[in-house]
Design a protein around this motif. Sequence first.
Motif, PDB file in Angstrom:
ATOM      1  N   ILE A   1      15.577  49.559 -43.369  1.00  0.00           N
ATOM      2  CA  ILE A   1      15.957  50.530 -44.388  1.00  0.00           C
ATOM      3  C   ILE A   1      15.628  49.993 -45.779  1.00  0.00           C
ATOM      4  O   ILE A   1      15.149  50.712 -46.642  1.00  0.00           O
TER       5      ILE A   1
ATOM      6  N   ARG B   1      13.737  54.042 -46.442  1.00  0.00           N
ATOM      7  CA  ARG B   1      12.919  54.684 -45.416  1.00  0.00           C
ATOM      8  C   ARG B   1      13.818  55.114 -44.260  1.00  0.00           C
ATOM      9  O   ARG B   1      14.581  54.339 -43.725  1.00  0.00           O
ATOM     10  N   THR B   2      13.728  56.393 -43.878  1.00  0.00           N
ATOM     11  CA  THR B   2      14.531  56.916 -42.771  1.00  0.00           C
ATOM     12  C   THR B   2      13.865  56.606 -41.425  1.00  0.00           C
ATOM     13  O   THR B   2      12.736  56.112 -41.386  1.00  0.00           O
ATOM     14  N   LYS B   3      14.553  56.938 -40.341  1.00  0.00           N
ATOM     15  CA  LYS B   3      13.985  56.738 -38.996  1.00  0.00           C
ATOM     16  C   LYS B   3      12.691  57.508 -38.799  1.00  0.00           C
ATOM     17  O   LYS B   3      11.828  57.100 -38.029  1.00  0.00           O
ATOM     18  N   THR B   4      12.541  58.611 -39.497  1.00  0.00           N
ATOM     19  CA  THR B   4      11.329  59.428 -39.373  1.00  0.00           C
ATOM     20  C   THR B   4      10.287  59.067 -40.429  1.00  0.00           C
ATOM     21  O   THR B   4       9.350  59.815 -40.666  1.00  0.00           O
TER      22      THR B   4
ATOM     23  N   LYS C   1      10.525  59.077 -43.593  1.00  0.00           N
ATOM     24  CA  LYS C   1      10.652  59.811 -44.852  1.00  0.00           C
ATOM     25  C   LYS C   1      11.217  58.865 -45.909  1.00  0.00           C
ATOM     26  O   LYS C   1      12.084  58.041 -45.612  1.00  0.00           O
TER      27      LYS C   1
ATOM     28  N   LEU D   1      13.405  58.244 -49.242  1.00  0.00           N
ATOM     29  CA  LEU D   1      14.470  58.795 -50.070  1.00  0.00           C
ATOM     30  C   LEU D   1      14.659  57.874 -51.261  1.00  0.00           C
ATOM     31  O   LEU D   1      14.553  56.652 -51.132  1.00  0.00           O
TER      32      LEU D   1
ATOM     33  N   ASP E   1      21.901  59.630 -53.995  1.00  0.00           N
ATOM     34  CA  ASP E   1      20.591  60.209 -53.699  1.00  0.00           C
ATOM     35  C   ASP E   1      20.050  60.910 -54.943  1.00  0.00           C
ATOM     36  O   ASP E   1      20.671  61.833 -55.467  1.00  0.00           O
TER      37      ASP E   1
END
Length: 71
Positions: free
Chosen positions: A11, A38-41, A43, A45, A68
């Motif tokens: 992350i 970085r997200t699991k997919t 993406k 943020l 966020d």
Amino acid sequence: MIGRTALELGILNEEFVKAIWEEVAENGKLLNKELVVRTKTDKLLYGLFSTEKIELNKTVYWLTTIIDISE
């Protein structure tokens, strides 16, 4: 995930974690540091990261927030 760090999960990157601890060691806290997560997919943020050491009943905790700011 319980028992895993944000670094272990990918992350946060190692450079960011090092910068966090350097500033916390110098100032005792860190306020509103920009970060990319970085997200699991995969993406990305964007957020503002803050952390401060607090003590409750003689136990030390880290109060941490990420706001966020992604659009």
